[in-house]
Scaffold this active site. Sequence first.
Site, mmCIF file in Angstrom:
data_model
loop_
_atom_site.group_PDB
_atom_site.id
_atom_site.type_symbol
_atom_site.label_atom_id
_atom_site.label_comp_id
_atom_site.label_asym_id
_atom_site.label_seq_id
_atom_site.Cartn_x
_atom_site.Cartn_y
_atom_site.Cartn_z
ATOM 1 N N ASP A 98 13.968 2.030 -11.067
ATOM 2 C CA ASP A 98 14.833 0.897 -11.423
ATOM 3 C C ASP A 98 15.598 1.194 -12.709
ATOM 4 O OD1 ASP A 98 13.517 -0.546 -9.249
ATOM 5 O OD2 ASP A 98 11.795 -0.493 -10.583
ATOM 6 N N HIS A 112 8.224 -4.515 -10.103
ATOM 7 C CA HIS A 112 9.085 -3.665 -9.277
ATOM 8 C C HIS A 112 9.382 -4.434 -7.992
ATOM 9 C CE1 HIS A 112 10.846 -0.430 -7.071
ATOM 10 N NE2 HIS A 112 9.932 -0.563 -6.124
HETATM 11 P P1 NAX Z 1 5.559 6.878 3.995
HETATM 12 O O1 NAX Z 1 5.137 5.855 4.992
HETATM 13 O O2 NAX Z 1 6.538 7.918 4.370
HETATM 14 O O3 NAX Z 1 4.266 7.631 3.452
HETATM 15 C C1 NAX Z 1 3.124 6.960 3.037
HETATM 16 C C2 NAX Z 1 1.949 7.864 3.333
HETATM 17 O O4 NAX Z 1 0.785 7.271 2.762
HETATM 18 C C3 NAX Z 1 1.669 8.056 4.809
HETATM 19 O O5 NAX Z 1 1.673 9.448 5.111
HETATM 20 C C4 NAX Z 1 0.302 7.424 5.011
HETATM 21 O O6 NAX Z 1 -0.478 8.125 5.967
HETATM 22 C C5 NAX Z 1 -0.294 7.551 3.622
HETATM 23 N N1 NAX Z 1 -1.396 6.623 3.340
HETATM 24 C C6 NAX Z 1 -1.514 5.334 3.725
HETATM 25 N N2 NAX Z 1 -2.683 4.837 3.291
HETATM 26 C C7 NAX Z 1 -3.305 5.823 2.611
HETATM 27 C C8 NAX Z 1 -4.543 5.922 1.937
HETATM 28 N N3 NAX Z 1 -5.399 4.879 1.880
HETATM 29 N N4 NAX Z 1 -4.866 7.097 1.332
HETATM 30 C C9 NAX Z 1 -4.027 8.134 1.390
HETATM 31 N N5 NAX Z 1 -2.845 8.126 2.032
HETATM 32 C C10 NAX Z 1 -2.483 6.972 2.624
HETATM 33 O O7 NAX Z 1 6.041 6.046 2.712
HETATM 34 P P2 NAX Z 1 6.915 6.533 1.484
HETATM 35 O O8 NAX Z 1 8.349 6.355 1.807
HETATM 36 O O9 NAX Z 1 6.443 7.873 1.027
HETATM 37 O O10 NAX Z 1 6.557 5.392 0.417
HETATM 38 C C11 NAX Z 1 5.273 5.282 -0.123
HETATM 39 C C12 NAX Z 1 5.131 4.008 -0.941
HETATM 40 O O11 NAX Z 1 6.054 4.002 -2.028
HETATM 41 C C13 NAX Z 1 5.437 2.719 -0.160
HETATM 42 O O12 NAX Z 1 4.438 1.745 -0.484
HETATM 43 C C14 NAX Z 1 6.775 2.293 -0.714
HETATM 44 O O13 NAX Z 1 6.970 0.898 -0.594
HETATM 45 C C15 NAX Z 1 6.640 2.717 -2.147
HETATM 46 N N6 NAX Z 1 7.874 2.836 -2.941
HETATM 47 C C16 NAX Z 1 7.799 2.504 -4.260
HETATM 48 C C17 NAX Z 1 8.871 2.641 -5.106
HETATM 49 C C18 NAX Z 1 8.771 2.304 -6.557
HETATM 50 O O14 NAX Z 1 9.784 2.407 -7.258
HETATM 51 N N7 NAX Z 1 7.608 1.893 -7.102
HETATM 52 C C19 NAX Z 1 10.182 3.098 -4.591
HETATM 53 C C20 NAX Z 1 10.106 3.852 -3.302
HETATM 54 C C21 NAX Z 1 9.091 3.318 -2.319
HETATM 55 O O15 NAX Z 1 9.664 2.261 -1.623
#
Ligand code: NAX
Length: 327
Positions: A161, A189
């Site tokens: 952000d 966020h």
């Molecule tokens: P993806 O769905 O591509 O990848 C997430 C991965 O996490 C998957 O491979 C899944 O198998 C794994 N996972 C789920 N539960 C798990 C657990 N208990 N232990 C280990 N691995 C686990 O998502 P992606 O685009 O990489 O985003 C990840 C997270 O970042 C989401 O929650 C998203 O909302 C968040 N974001 C946060 C941002 C921020 O600025 N704070 C911005 C970008 C993003 O939106």
Amino acid sequence: MKAPLRVAVTGAAGQIGYSLLFRVASGAMFGPDQPVILQLIEAPIEKVMKALEGVAMELDDCAFPLLKGIVQTSDASVGFKDANWCLLIGAKPRGPGMERADLLKDNGKIFIEQGRIIDAVAAADARIAVVGNPANTNCMIAASQAKRLSADRFTAMVRLDQNRAQTQLAKKAGVDLTAVKNIFIYGNHSPTMFPAYAHATIGGKASAEVINDTAWLQGPFCETVGKRGAAIIAARGLSSAASAANALVDHVHSLVTPGAIHSVAVKSNGHYGFDANVWAGMPVRTTTPGSYEVITGYAMDDFAKSKLATTNKELMEERAFVADMIK
Ligand code: NAX
């Protein structure tokens, strides 16, 4: 040669993981003379673990001189063992029709477990950075489980952000983005976050003076930054990944660079009027690698105060949704 840092990454086979790991291994996060061991943690799903194997193969194929080992696991107690940094990216996404309270609770379970395990097995100097959404509250939940590691070790990312706000101000002012300084993100966020434009400077002058358009600063600027994630999804069909990974590189790099001034979501302890027990974005100055102090001196005008009150209210509501889990 320094001893390698152990860097645990959850969600390592996801979108952000794929943009992040190569930069950590190349030295962008911890510097060009700091070796790393990547401890990659994924959900215990065959297809996902297979994808993780592919990512690890590609890391091998890069022949990064700083990469001294790769652990692949779905067992958090293996993945977080002796970790110096725990990058918590994996989270459950919001499904169609899912209520915010359900999302908070489902993620709450993940972050309670991870907080407990990190506290038990990570290195004595462990630091935790949370990206998985809702990031502030997930961070608060993980920290609630820690007895050995103090709350200040747990930070959540608002750097994406901040980076977005910096670029928007530079574009509006028609200057190079390096001319924009001290733009900090306050609060959650989420679209309620507040990019405090009044404290930013552009070419050394107050941003409001340079831009000279209060209606734009209070309206489209705040809205563009707050809703940028949704705009990326609308355009790309997928959520921000490379920019989120880049922001995490910045978040951690700034936290290990003494003197760096940047926005981080930390336990508020009442600063800027936030509830003492929520994790809210605010400006910090890194003191020693991994440690920081909150910069408390910024005065808020009435507009800023109302924005801070709104984002604080949302953070308190999120905390209330999971209150029974963190007792
Ligand atoms: P993806 O769905 O591509 O990848 C997430 C991965 O996490 C998957 O491979 C899944 O198998 C794994 N996972 C789920 N539960 C798990 C657990 N208990 N232990 C280990 N691995 C686990 O998502 P992606 O685009 O990489 O985003 C990840 C997270 O970042 C989401 O929650 C998203 O909302 C968040 N974001 C946060 C941002 C921020 O600025 N704070 C911005 C970008 C993003 O939106």
